[in-house]
Design a protein around this motif. Structure first.
Motif, PDB file in Angstrom:
ATOM      1  N   ARG A 159     -12.996  -2.362  -1.079  1.00  0.00           N
ATOM      2  CA  ARG A 159     -12.328  -2.562  -2.370  1.00  0.00           C
ATOM      3  C   ARG A 159     -11.826  -3.985  -2.596  1.00  0.00           C
ATOM      4  O   ARG A 159     -11.275  -4.630  -1.719  1.00  0.00           O
ATOM      5  N   ARG A 203       0.828  -1.213   0.000  1.00  0.00           N
ATOM      6  CA  ARG A 203       0.000   0.000   0.000  1.00  0.00           C
ATOM      7  C   ARG A 203       0.866   1.268   0.000  1.00  0.00           C
ATOM      8  O   ARG A 203       0.582   2.231  -0.696  1.00  0.00           O
ATOM      9  N   GLN A 211      -7.278   0.696 -12.750  1.00  0.00           N
ATOM     10  CA  GLN A 211      -6.151   0.435 -13.647  1.00  0.00           C
ATOM     11  C   GLN A 211      -6.630   0.384 -15.098  1.00  0.00           C
ATOM     12  O   GLN A 211      -5.958   0.856 -16.004  1.00  0.00           O
ATOM     13  N   SER A 233      -9.541  -2.706  -9.224  1.00  0.00           N
ATOM     14  CA  SER A 233      -8.446  -2.823 -10.194  1.00  0.00           C
ATOM     15  C   SER A 233      -8.956  -2.636 -11.617  1.00  0.00           C
ATOM     16  O   SER A 233      -8.350  -1.928 -12.424  1.00  0.00           O
TER      17      SER A 233
HETATM   18  P1  TYD Z   1      -8.777   3.641  -0.367  1.00  0.00           P
HETATM   19  O1  TYD Z   1      -8.131   2.707   0.593  1.00  0.00           O
HETATM   20  O2  TYD Z   1     -10.246   3.579  -0.549  1.00  0.00           O
HETATM   21  O3  TYD Z   1      -8.307   5.131  -0.052  1.00  0.00           O
HETATM   22  P2  TYD Z   1      -8.502   5.965   1.290  1.00  0.00           P
HETATM   23  O4  TYD Z   1      -7.796   5.228   2.384  1.00  0.00           O
HETATM   24  O5  TYD Z   1      -7.825   7.271   0.930  1.00  0.00           O
HETATM   25  O6  TYD Z   1      -9.985   6.080   1.480  1.00  0.00           O
HETATM   26  O7  TYD Z   1      -8.188   3.382  -1.811  1.00  0.00           O
HETATM   27  C1  TYD Z   1      -6.929   3.758  -2.136  1.00  0.00           C
HETATM   28  C2  TYD Z   1      -6.783   3.964  -3.648  1.00  0.00           C
HETATM   29  O8  TYD Z   1      -6.364   2.750  -4.268  1.00  0.00           O
HETATM   30  C3  TYD Z   1      -8.033   4.403  -4.366  1.00  0.00           C
HETATM   31  O9  TYD Z   1      -7.798   5.667  -4.988  1.00  0.00           O
HETATM   32  C4  TYD Z   1      -8.243   3.360  -5.437  1.00  0.00           C
HETATM   33  C5  TYD Z   1      -6.939   2.651  -5.553  1.00  0.00           C
HETATM   34  N1  TYD Z   1      -7.003   1.233  -5.960  1.00  0.00           N
HETATM   35  C6  TYD Z   1      -6.651   0.887  -7.267  1.00  0.00           C
HETATM   36  O10 TYD Z   1      -6.331   1.750  -8.082  1.00  0.00           O
HETATM   37  N2  TYD Z   1      -6.684  -0.432  -7.627  1.00  0.00           N
HETATM   38  C7  TYD Z   1      -7.026  -1.427  -6.764  1.00  0.00           C
HETATM   39  O11 TYD Z   1      -7.029  -2.624  -7.130  1.00  0.00           O
HETATM   40  C8  TYD Z   1      -7.401  -1.051  -5.418  1.00  0.00           C
HETATM   41  C9  TYD Z   1      -7.789  -2.115  -4.436  1.00  0.00           C
HETATM   42  C10 TYD Z   1      -7.362   0.287  -5.060  1.00  0.00           C
END
Ligand code: TYD
Length: 209
Positions: A98, A53, A107, A103
């Motif tokens: 999520r 992360r 992505q 993804s």
């Molecule tokens: P998130 O944990 O929801 O953010 P926050 O803690 O700020 O609320 O998500 C983090 C970011 O990761 C979000 O912008 C989307 C991205 N993400 C991807 O691009 N691909 C993925 O497979 C996942 C799981 C998250």
């Protein structure tokens, strides 16, 4: 994947759509009903995932699109194997912020990668595991932006992407939901917190019987 006894619910939606608030309300409701809930998330739902992360959300500078997709897939592989699957086998409820739909939406929406390939990669990583229910909190990206601006929290790499990108993320999510109507519950995230919570509860109540 072997027989599961628990229930697996994932929450999806753009940044600022209210996933965390709804996850907290649903967790309280399920816990009060005597259920054991494992609250988790991707990326970062395991110790290894925390390291991943940090890279995907806070690395300064570009990450090649395929490398980024593989990092999310690696996080997913480890998370499903070590957190999600064991909890389901114990008969618990996994409530997760999520999963692979993120993804495909994020992505894939970058346009460089193909959504079908991203989905196949994630399914390979997770040995085909799919949630029993995916709640999509659908919100106009403009409204989500206003919420995030007032939240007074620094943006991560993806939140800082431009408006057009977030429009494509939303469209990708709606396409995914349309393709799998039995797995998805699409909720209008501009409704009140209480109304949204009630709609989610209704569906979850059907599943836990
Ligand atoms: P998130 O944990 O929801 O953010 P926050 O803690 O700020 O609320 O998500 C983090 C970011 O990761 C979000 O912008 C989307 C991205 N993400 C991807 O691009 N691909 C993925 O497979 C996942 C799981 C998250």
């Amino acid at each position: 994947m072997e027989a599961r006894r628990g229930l697996w619910i994932t929450l999806e939606g753009g940044d600022g759509s209210g996933k965390t608030t709804q996850a907290e309300i649903l967790t309280r409701w399920l816990t009060d009903a005597g259920r054991t809930v494992v609250r988790t998330r991707e990326p970062g739902g395991s110790a290894v995932g925390q390291l991943i992360r940090e890279i995907v959300l806070h690395h300064r500078g570009d990450i090649a699109p395929r490398a980024e997709a593989l990092l999310y897939a690696a996080d997913r592989a480890h998370h499903v194997a070590t957190v999600v699957r064991p909890a389901l086998e114990r008969g618990e409820i996994v409530l997760q912020d999520r999963y692979l739909d993120s993804s495909v939406a994020y992505q894939g929406a970058g346009r460089v990668l193909d959504g079908h390939e991203i989905r196949s990669l994630s399914l390979w990583a997770a040995e085909g595991a799919l949630p029993d229910l995916t709640v999509l909190l659908d919100l106009d990206p403009g409204e989500a932006r206003t919420r995030l601006d007032s939240a007074d929290k620094p943006f991560d790499r993806l939140e800082a992407e431009k408006a057009e990108f977030h429009g494509r993320v939303r469209d990708a999510y709606l396409d995914l939901a349309a393709a799998e109507p039995q797995r998805f519950l699409v909720v209008d995230a501009s409704a009140s917190v209480d109304d949204i919570a009630a709609e989610i509860r209704r569906r979850v109540a059907e599943l836990i019987g």
